[in-house]
Every structure is written in structure tokens, then in C-alpha cells.
Design a protein around this motif. Structure first.
Motif, PDB file in Angstrom:
ATOM      1  N   TYR A 254       0.833  -1.212   0.000  1.00  0.00           N
ATOM      2  CA  TYR A 254       0.000   0.000   0.000  1.00  0.00           C
ATOM      3  C   TYR A 254       0.864   1.257   0.000  1.00  0.00           C
ATOM      4  O   TYR A 254       0.563   2.227  -0.706  1.00  0.00           O
ATOM      5  CB  TYR A 254      -0.923   0.007   1.215  1.00  0.00           C
ATOM      6  CG  TYR A 254      -1.876   1.177   1.227  1.00  0.00           C
ATOM      7  CD1 TYR A 254      -3.004   1.196   0.420  1.00  0.00           C
ATOM      8  CD2 TYR A 254      -1.628   2.291   2.036  1.00  0.00           C
ATOM      9  CE1 TYR A 254      -3.873   2.275   0.423  1.00  0.00           C
ATOM     10  CE2 TYR A 254      -2.486   3.373   2.046  1.00  0.00           C
ATOM     11  CZ  TYR A 254      -3.608   3.358   1.235  1.00  0.00           C
ATOM     12  OH  TYR A 254      -4.460   4.445   1.229  1.00  0.00           O
TER      13      TYR A 254
ATOM     14  N   TYR B 240       2.236   1.800  -3.372  1.00  0.00           N
ATOM     15  CA  TYR B 240       1.145   2.302  -4.217  1.00  0.00           C
ATOM     16  C   TYR B 240       0.950   3.803  -4.017  1.00  0.00           C
ATOM     17  O   TYR B 240       0.808   4.564  -4.977  1.00  0.00           O
ATOM     18  CB  TYR B 240      -0.128   1.521  -3.899  1.00  0.00           C
ATOM     19  CG  TYR B 240      -1.418   2.180  -4.300  1.00  0.00           C
ATOM     20  CD1 TYR B 240      -1.708   2.457  -5.637  1.00  0.00           C
ATOM     21  CD2 TYR B 240      -2.370   2.506  -3.343  1.00  0.00           C
ATOM     22  CE1 TYR B 240      -2.911   3.053  -6.002  1.00  0.00           C
ATOM     23  CE2 TYR B 240      -3.568   3.098  -3.704  1.00  0.00           C
ATOM     24  CZ  TYR B 240      -3.831   3.368  -5.023  1.00  0.00           C
ATOM     25  OH  TYR B 240      -5.009   3.965  -5.382  1.00  0.00           O
TER      26      TYR B 240
ATOM     27  N   TYR C 198      -8.142  -8.855   0.547  1.00  0.00           N
ATOM     28  CA  TYR C 198      -7.624  -7.481   0.525  1.00  0.00           C
ATOM     29  C   TYR C 198      -6.459  -7.355  -0.441  1.00  0.00           C
ATOM     30  O   TYR C 198      -6.342  -6.357  -1.164  1.00  0.00           O
ATOM     31  CB  TYR C 198      -7.186  -7.061   1.926  1.00  0.00           C
ATOM     32  CG  TYR C 198      -6.439  -5.741   1.940  1.00  0.00           C
ATOM     33  CD1 TYR C 198      -7.112  -4.539   1.746  1.00  0.00           C
ATOM     34  CD2 TYR C 198      -5.050  -5.697   2.116  1.00  0.00           C
ATOM     35  CE1 TYR C 198      -6.437  -3.325   1.742  1.00  0.00           C
ATOM     36  CE2 TYR C 198      -4.363  -4.497   2.109  1.00  0.00           C
ATOM     37  CZ  TYR C 198      -5.061  -3.312   1.919  1.00  0.00           C
ATOM     38  OH  TYR C 198      -4.398  -2.119   1.894  1.00  0.00           O
TER      39      TYR C 198
ATOM     40  N   LEU D 141      -6.388  -4.817  -3.461  1.00  0.00           N
ATOM     41  CA  LEU D 141      -5.339  -3.803  -3.599  1.00  0.00           C
ATOM     42  C   LEU D 141      -4.610  -3.956  -4.919  1.00  0.00           C
ATOM     43  O   LEU D 141      -4.211  -2.961  -5.544  1.00  0.00           O
ATOM     44  CB  LEU D 141      -4.361  -3.913  -2.431  1.00  0.00           C
ATOM     45  CG  LEU D 141      -3.250  -2.856  -2.361  1.00  0.00           C
ATOM     46  CD1 LEU D 141      -3.841  -1.448  -2.366  1.00  0.00           C
ATOM     47  CD2 LEU D 141      -2.394  -3.069  -1.114  1.00  0.00           C
TER      48      LEU D 141
ATOM     49  N   TYR E 297     -14.799  -5.883   0.540  1.00  0.00           N
ATOM     50  CA  TYR E 297     -14.290  -5.119  -0.602  1.00  0.00           C
ATOM     51  C   TYR E 297     -15.038  -5.465  -1.893  1.00  0.00           C
ATOM     52  O   TYR E 297     -14.824  -4.821  -2.918  1.00  0.00           O
ATOM     53  CB  TYR E 297     -12.800  -5.412  -0.809  1.00  0.00           C
ATOM     54  CG  TYR E 297     -11.966  -5.199   0.432  1.00  0.00           C
ATOM     55  CD1 TYR E 297     -11.689  -3.919   0.903  1.00  0.00           C
ATOM     56  CD2 TYR E 297     -11.458  -6.288   1.148  1.00  0.00           C
ATOM     57  CE1 TYR E 297     -10.941  -3.721   2.052  1.00  0.00           C
ATOM     58  CE2 TYR E 297     -10.701  -6.101   2.289  1.00  0.00           C
ATOM     59  CZ  TYR E 297     -10.445  -4.826   2.731  1.00  0.00           C
ATOM     60  OH  TYR E 297      -9.701  -4.641   3.873  1.00  0.00           O
TER      61      TYR E 297
END
Length: 279
Positions: free
Chosen positions: A93, A96, A123, A127, A175
Motif C-alpha cells: 500500500y 502504491y 484485501y 489492492l 471489498y
């Protein structure tokens, strides 16, 4: 003789002194070079959980570069633990957020491969899609300004595949709902890109290419609103090519699917505007 002895001793002493001095200089150089090759670890002695806590604080403040430094240490020092797995996801993350797309994807691919039964796999896949998801893709103002005939949409397709995998494998994931919304967005964006290319060819008199690209959009993205313009482009392109039966078929589908289409009312002028522009 005494003088000779003294002379020889003096020479021997001088040689010994020179050797000692040279040796000391060499040892000093080696010592300095050794210090230069092993830089001090700024996080030396810090426990992994403390490093992770600090990394989370840095990330919360938007200092992702600082968070990355700490998370990399956590991943190495806590190898084989749940904390290391969490650090891998947080690293992805952080990469990113700092624009390091390749590193983020590599970290996620490795996590999914090594931990297929992890409760965080949904997740990781989400992602993965998010990293490839282009927030600018499909924005109408950007589409209007950019010639999509030269635009690579592979990242959007990759994002779609990740979101699709998430929705299929983990339909109850928290999600999943957002993934489905993004899938619809991507489909409409890709469809509008295909139609934009078809319009590009139509305006330049490449009627066969225009018809083929519009037909491709119709085949791949049947539920997208961009199909309305795709059908009209096919009508115009087939008319210019003298393929009257195909023109009539496309016009019939256009009338049935979009009876109030501005393309049916505006005719040729309507084709000068994209499907989403009403003014």
C-alpha cells in the motif's frame, strides 16, 4: 667498531620505524574503509513491533517514504510471522501511495502466491486491482482531449481481472461491493475508449476500421451506454462503404435499443459529438 655498530643499529632502527609507520597507516586505511562499507543501521536494536508501530504512525501522517523504511525492516526481522505478513501488505500500500506501482504489484503477487489461505488474501487481490485502476480512465473531459487510438488500456483490463477474481472468490468480502462498482466503471471506460477510436477512424474516412472498432465495442461491452454511439458509427460507416444491408441492420438495432437517441434526430451532426456530450 662501536661507530659501525652504532651506524648499523641506527639504520636498522630507522627501517623498523618506517615499517611500523607504514603498517599503522595501512591499518588506519583498512579501518576507515571498513567503516564506510558497513553503514550504521538507524533502526538497529529496535524491536519489530516497535518499528511497525512507528511505521503506522508515519503512514497515518502521509509520510509513506519513512513508513517504507521501517516496514522493510519489520518484514526482514519478523520473517515467518503474522507481523511480517502484515508488513508486506502495508508495504504494498505504501508503494502504491508513493507511485511505485511495479514494487507494489510485485509485493502483492508474492503475498498471494506464498499465503493463499491467509484471511487477508481478499484485501491483497483488491489492492492489486486498485494499483492498476486508473482514476483518470473514463473521465469524460480527459477522454475528449486525448486520442485513445494511441492509449494503452492494459492496466484497466488488469484491474478488471483482479476485481472480477475478488468478486468471484470472495463474494462476501467487505471489498466486493466496491470492486463491482469499479468493474462497471472500467467497462464503461473501455467501451468509451473503443468508441472514441471508432469515431477517430470515421472522421478520417477509414470507414472499414471505424465499423470494425464499433462492432468490437458492441461485442465486448453490450451493456455500456457508449454502445449507442457505436451503433450510429456503424450506420454511417456501412453507408459510406455501400454495405446497405449491414447499415440497415445497425440502424434497426439502434432504433430498437435507443428509440429516443439524439443520433436518430440529429443525424450526421450528432456524430460529431461523443455519446456523453448533450450540448
Amino acid at each position: 667498531m662501536k661507530l659501525l655498530k652504532n651506524t648499523l643499529w641506527g639504520r636498522s632502527s630507522g627501517v623498523k620505524t618506517g615499517l611500523v609507520g607504514s603498517l599503522a597507516a595501512v591499518l588506519m586505511v583498512l579501518s576507515l574503509s571498513g567503516c564506510g562499507s558497513t553503514p550504521e543501521d538507524e533502526f538497529g536494536g529496535m524491536a519489530p513491533d516497535k518499528l511497525y508501530a512507528d511505521a503506522k504512525e508515519e503512514a497515518a501522517d502521509g509520510n509513506y517514504e519513512n513508513a517504507i523504511k521501517r516496514l522493510e525492516k519489520v518484514e526482514a526481522r519478523a520473517s515467518g510471522t503474522m507481523l511480517a505478513q502484515q508488513a508486506q501488505l502495508d508495504l504494498a500500500y505504501a508503494y502504491y501511495k508513493t507511485g511505485e506501482k511495479a514494487q507494489a504489484l510485485a509485493k502483492l503477487e508474492r503475498f498471494i502466491r506464498l499465503h493463499p489461505t491467509s484471511p487477508a488474501v481478499d484485501y491483497a487481490i483488491y489492492l492489486q486491482g486498485l494499483v492498476n485502476f486508473n482514476d483518470d480512465l473514463g473521465l469524460f473531459g480527459r477522454v475528449a482531449r486525448q486520442d485513445l487510438a494511441e492509449r494503452d488500456q492494459q492496466a484497466a483490463r488488469d484491474a478488471y481481472e483482479s476485481f472480477k477474481q475478488l468478486s468471484t472468490r470472495f463474494p462476501t468480502s467487505k471489498y466486493a461491493a466496491d470492486a463491482k462498482l469499479r468493474m462497471n466503471y472500467i467497462v464503461n471506460s473501455l467501451a468509451s475508449g473503443e468508441v472514441h477510436v471508432a469515431r477517430y477512424y470515421l472522421r478520417r474516412g477509414a470507414y472499414l476500421a471505424a465499423a470494425n472498432r464499433a462492432q468490437q465495442a458492441l461485442t465486448d461491452y453490450r451493456s455500456s451506454p457508449a454502445i449507442e454511439e457505436a451503433l450510429f458509427i456503424m450506420v454511417r460507416a456501412y453507408d459510406q462503404l455501400g454495405l446497405i444491408p449491414l447499415r440497415d441492420d445497425a440502424e434497426r438495432v439502434l432504433k430498437q435499443s435507443f428509440p429516443n437517441s439524439p443520433y436518430l434526430i440529429g443525424g450526421v451532426k450528432a456524430a460529431d459529438k461523443p455519446w456523453w456530450q448533450l450540448w
